[in-house]
Write a protein that holds these residues in place. Structure first.
Motif, PDB file in Angstrom:
ATOM      1  N   HIS A   7      21.319 -21.661  13.298  1.00 40.14           N
ATOM      2  CA  HIS A   7      20.499 -22.587  12.504  1.00 40.14           C
ATOM      3  C   HIS A   7      19.361 -23.094  13.383  1.00 40.14           C
ATOM      4  O   HIS A   7      19.577 -23.453  14.543  1.00 40.14           O
ATOM      5  CB  HIS A   7      21.374 -23.756  12.025  1.00 40.14           C
ATOM      6  CG  HIS A   7      20.620 -24.810  11.308  1.00 40.14           C
ATOM      7  ND1 HIS A   7      20.212 -24.667  10.002  1.00 40.14           N
ATOM      8  CD2 HIS A   7      20.187 -26.029  11.713  1.00 40.14           C
ATOM      9  CE1 HIS A   7      19.571 -25.760   9.633  1.00 40.14           C
ATOM     10  NE2 HIS A   7      19.544 -26.599  10.644  1.00 40.14           N
ATOM     11  N   TRP A   8      18.149 -23.136  12.838  1.00 43.98           N
ATOM     12  CA  TRP A   8      16.983 -23.585  13.595  1.00 43.98           C
ATOM     13  C   TRP A   8      16.257 -24.709  12.867  1.00 43.98           C
ATOM     14  O   TRP A   8      16.121 -24.673  11.652  1.00 43.98           O
ATOM     15  CB  TRP A   8      16.010 -22.435  13.825  1.00 43.98           C
ATOM     16  CG  TRP A   8      16.517 -21.455  14.822  1.00 43.98           C
ATOM     17  CD1 TRP A   8      17.276 -20.352  14.563  1.00 43.98           C
ATOM     18  CD2 TRP A   8      16.327 -21.493  16.235  1.00 43.98           C
ATOM     19  NE1 TRP A   8      17.572 -19.708  15.743  1.00 43.98           N
ATOM     20  CE2 TRP A   8      16.999 -20.385  16.781  1.00 43.98           C
ATOM     21  CE3 TRP A   8      15.658 -22.366  17.091  1.00 43.98           C
ATOM     22  CZ2 TRP A   8      17.014 -20.119  18.148  1.00 43.98           C
ATOM     23  CZ3 TRP A   8      15.660 -22.092  18.454  1.00 43.98           C
ATOM     24  CH2 TRP A   8      16.330 -20.989  18.971  1.00 43.98           C
ATOM     25  N   GLU A   9      15.812 -25.690  13.634  1.00 42.81           N
ATOM     26  CA  GLU A   9      14.973 -26.790  13.139  1.00 42.81           C
ATOM     27  C   GLU A   9      13.829 -26.973  14.136  1.00 42.81           C
ATOM     28  O   GLU A   9      14.027 -26.786  15.338  1.00 42.81           O
ATOM     29  CB  GLU A   9      15.756 -28.109  13.098  1.00 42.81           C
ATOM     30  CG  GLU A   9      16.882 -28.160  12.116  1.00 42.81           C
ATOM     31  CD  GLU A   9      16.435 -28.418  10.693  1.00 42.81           C
ATOM     32  OE1 GLU A   9      15.348 -29.003  10.503  1.00 42.81           O
ATOM     33  OE2 GLU A   9      17.165 -28.009   9.794  1.00 42.81           O
ATOM     34  N   MET A  33      19.341 -33.658  20.011  1.00 45.94           N
ATOM     35  CA  MET A  33      20.543 -32.876  19.705  1.00 45.94           C
ATOM     36  C   MET A  33      21.401 -33.612  18.685  1.00 45.94           C
ATOM     37  O   MET A  33      21.850 -33.018  17.692  1.00 45.94           O
ATOM     38  CB  MET A  33      21.353 -32.582  20.979  1.00 45.94           C
ATOM     39  CG  MET A  33      20.713 -31.572  21.899  1.00 45.94           C
ATOM     40  SD  MET A  33      21.783 -31.055  23.276  1.00 45.94           S
ATOM     41  CE  MET A  33      21.794 -32.513  24.300  1.00 45.94           C
ATOM     42  N   ASP A  34      21.636 -34.886  18.917  1.00 49.06           N
ATOM     43  CA  ASP A  34      22.459 -35.701  18.018  1.00 49.06           C
ATOM     44  C   ASP A  34      21.855 -35.736  16.621  1.00 49.06           C
ATOM     45  O   ASP A  34      22.557 -35.610  15.614  1.00 49.06           O
ATOM     46  CB  ASP A  34      22.592 -37.103  18.598  1.00 49.06           C
ATOM     47  CG  ASP A  34      23.665 -37.938  17.944  1.00 49.06           C
ATOM     48  OD1 ASP A  34      24.692 -37.380  17.513  1.00 49.06           O
ATOM     49  OD2 ASP A  34      23.489 -39.165  17.883  1.00 49.06           O
ATOM     50  N   THR A  35      20.539 -35.868  16.528  1.00 52.75           N
ATOM     51  CA  THR A  35      19.852 -35.929  15.243  1.00 52.75           C
ATOM     52  C   THR A  35      19.964 -34.610  14.487  1.00 52.75           C
ATOM     53  O   THR A  35      20.268 -34.599  13.287  1.00 52.75           O
ATOM     54  CB  THR A  35      18.367 -36.309  15.441  1.00 52.75           C
ATOM     55  OG1 THR A  35      18.302 -37.609  16.026  1.00 52.75           O
ATOM     56  CG2 THR A  35      17.610 -36.290  14.127  1.00 52.75           C
ATOM     57  N   VAL A  36      19.743 -33.498  15.155  1.00 55.96           N
ATOM     58  CA  VAL A  36      19.813 -32.190  14.496  1.00 55.96           C
ATOM     59  C   VAL A  36      21.229 -31.917  13.978  1.00 55.96           C
ATOM     60  O   VAL A  36      21.417 -31.448  12.853  1.00 55.96           O
ATOM     61  CB  VAL A  36      19.328 -31.069  15.445  1.00 55.96           C
ATOM     62  CG1 VAL A  36      19.680 -29.694  14.909  1.00 55.96           C
ATOM     63  CG2 VAL A  36      17.828 -31.180  15.646  1.00 55.96           C
ATOM     64  N   ILE A  37      22.223 -32.242  14.770  1.00 52.69           N
ATOM     65  CA  ILE A  37      23.618 -32.043  14.358  1.00 52.69           C
ATOM     66  C   ILE A  37      23.938 -32.890  13.134  1.00 52.69           C
ATOM     67  O   ILE A  37      24.460 -32.394  12.126  1.00 52.69           O
ATOM     68  CB  ILE A  37      24.591 -32.383  15.514  1.00 52.69           C
ATOM     69  CG1 ILE A  37      24.477 -31.356  16.628  1.00 52.69           C
ATOM     70  CG2 ILE A  37      26.027 -32.496  15.004  1.00 52.69           C
ATOM     71  CD1 ILE A  37      25.118 -31.790  17.947  1.00 52.69           C
ATOM     72  N   ASN A  38      23.652 -34.176  13.212  1.00 52.28           N
ATOM     73  CA  ASN A  38      24.015 -35.080  12.122  1.00 52.28           C
ATOM     74  C   ASN A  38      23.189 -34.831  10.861  1.00 52.28           C
ATOM     75  O   ASN A  38      23.707 -34.943   9.746  1.00 52.28           O
ATOM     76  CB  ASN A  38      23.937 -36.532  12.576  1.00 52.28           C
ATOM     77  CG  ASN A  38      25.139 -36.888  13.405  1.00 52.28           C
ATOM     78  OD1 ASN A  38      26.234 -37.031  12.880  1.00 52.28           O
ATOM     79  ND2 ASN A  38      24.962 -36.991  14.715  1.00 52.28           N
ATOM     80  N   GLU A  39      21.934 -34.468  11.020  1.00 49.90           N
ATOM     81  CA  GLU A  39      21.129 -34.128   9.856  1.00 49.90           C
ATOM     82  C   GLU A  39      21.724 -32.915   9.145  1.00 49.90           C
ATOM     83  O   GLU A  39      21.820 -32.877   7.924  1.00 49.90           O
ATOM     84  CB  GLU A  39      19.687 -33.847  10.273  1.00 49.90           C
ATOM     85  CG  GLU A  39      18.785 -33.553   9.089  1.00 49.90           C
ATOM     86  CD  GLU A  39      17.347 -33.400   9.517  1.00 49.90           C
ATOM     87  OE1 GLU A  39      16.887 -32.250   9.627  1.00 49.90           O
ATOM     88  OE2 GLU A  39      16.691 -34.440   9.736  1.00 49.90           O
ATOM     89  N   TRP A  40      22.163 -31.900   9.906  1.00 50.26           N
ATOM     90  CA  TRP A  40      22.789 -30.716   9.309  1.00 50.26           C
ATOM     91  C   TRP A  40      24.086 -31.109   8.596  1.00 50.26           C
ATOM     92  O   TRP A  40      24.335 -30.667   7.474  1.00 50.26           O
ATOM     93  CB  TRP A  40      23.065 -29.650  10.371  1.00 50.26           C
ATOM     94  CG  TRP A  40      23.671 -28.421   9.772  1.00 50.26           C
ATOM     95  CD1 TRP A  40      23.004 -27.328   9.291  1.00 50.26           C
ATOM     96  CD2 TRP A  40      25.060 -28.175   9.537  1.00 50.26           C
ATOM     97  NE1 TRP A  40      23.902 -26.425   8.777  1.00 50.26           N
ATOM     98  CE2 TRP A  40      25.171 -26.920   8.917  1.00 50.26           C
ATOM     99  CE3 TRP A  40      26.220 -28.896   9.792  1.00 50.26           C
ATOM    100  CZ2 TRP A  40      26.398 -26.372   8.556  1.00 50.26           C
ATOM    101  CZ3 TRP A  40      27.444 -28.350   9.432  1.00 50.26           C
ATOM    102  CH2 TRP A  40      27.523 -27.099   8.823  1.00 50.26           C
ATOM    103  N   PHE A  47      28.417 -34.262   4.530  1.00 51.07           N
ATOM    104  CA  PHE A  47      29.130 -35.317   5.255  1.00 51.07           C
ATOM    105  C   PHE A  47      28.483 -36.665   4.936  1.00 51.07           C
ATOM    106  O   PHE A  47      27.262 -36.797   4.948  1.00 51.07           O
ATOM    107  CB  PHE A  47      29.084 -35.036   6.752  1.00 51.07           C
ATOM    108  CG  PHE A  47      29.798 -36.047   7.590  1.00 51.07           C
ATOM    109  CD1 PHE A  47      31.174 -36.147   7.563  1.00 51.07           C
ATOM    110  CD2 PHE A  47      29.087 -36.891   8.421  1.00 51.07           C
ATOM    111  CE1 PHE A  47      31.836 -37.078   8.348  1.00 51.07           C
ATOM    112  CE2 PHE A  47      29.738 -37.820   9.217  1.00 51.07           C
ATOM    113  CZ  PHE A  47      31.118 -37.912   9.173  1.00 51.07           C
ATOM    114  N   ASP A  48      29.310 -37.668   4.653  1.00 56.01           N
ATOM    115  CA  ASP A  48      28.806 -39.006   4.325  1.00 56.01           C
ATOM    116  C   ASP A  48      29.262 -39.998   5.389  1.00 56.01           C
ATOM    117  O   ASP A  48      30.363 -40.531   5.320  1.00 56.01           O
ATOM    118  CB  ASP A  48      29.312 -39.435   2.952  1.00 56.01           C
ATOM    119  CG  ASP A  48      28.768 -40.799   2.531  1.00 56.01           C
ATOM    120  OD1 ASP A  48      27.957 -41.389   3.285  1.00 56.01           O
ATOM    121  OD2 ASP A  48      29.161 -41.265   1.454  1.00 56.01           O
ATOM    122  N   PRO A  49      28.419 -40.257   6.401  1.00 55.56           N
ATOM    123  CA  PRO A  49      28.826 -41.147   7.479  1.00 55.56           C
ATOM    124  C   PRO A  49      29.000 -42.598   7.051  1.00 55.56           C
ATOM    125  O   PRO A  49      29.630 -43.378   7.754  1.00 55.56           O
ATOM    126  CB  PRO A  49      27.699 -41.011   8.506  1.00 55.56           C
ATOM    127  CG  PRO A  49      26.508 -40.608   7.709  1.00 55.56           C
ATOM    128  CD  PRO A  49      27.039 -39.776   6.569  1.00 55.56           C
TER     129      PRO A  49
END
Length: 140
Positions: A7-9, A33-40, A47-49
């Protein structure tokens, strides 16, 4: 290297990302890194945090810096899952400049836990089903 990530952003660096040395500060790499993971997880896996279900806690993170990057540059963020366990997942990220230079490689390990108990639980099936598409290493 780019074939290794599923997956690429693309992420635009910001003026405030540069530090006194004229390059993107190391803590920004972790934030991206944290943003890309959680956005995915939110957009793709549903996923609903903020809901009443489980949450994913980061229990380990690492970043190896390979080259400098500075504002104004766009960084391509490649993502894959190196290991998918019952209650945990190892996200692997490659950060690449537009010219193809590897900037950094890192990983995050998330453990899914009960919101109240903070004890490990199984990754919810809808999220796990989407994660399987990103697995490149040994699974389960």
């Amino acid at each position: 290297m780019s074939g290794d990530y599923v997956h690429w952003e693309s992420v635009q660096t910001r003026w405030k990302d540069n530090d006194v040395y004229g390059h993107v500060n190391n803590v920004v790499h972790y934030s991206l890194m944290d943003t890309v993971i959680n956005e995915w997880m939110i957009r793709t896996a549903g996923f609903d945090p903020l809901g009443d279900g489980p949450i994913a806690l980061c229990v380990e993170s690492h970043c190896a810096y390979k080259a400098e990057v500075a504002f104004p540059e766009t960084i391509r963020m490649g993502m894959r899952i190196g290991r998918l366990g019952r209650s945990s997942v190892r996200w692997e990220i490659g950060m690449v400049r537009q010219d193809g230079t590897l900037v950094a490689e890192g990983h995050f390990v998330h453990v899914f836990v009960g919101r109240e108990t903070r004890r490990p639980i199984e990754i919810p099936e809808p999220v796990r089903a989407e994660m399987k598409a990103l697995v490149t290493g040994e699974a389960e």
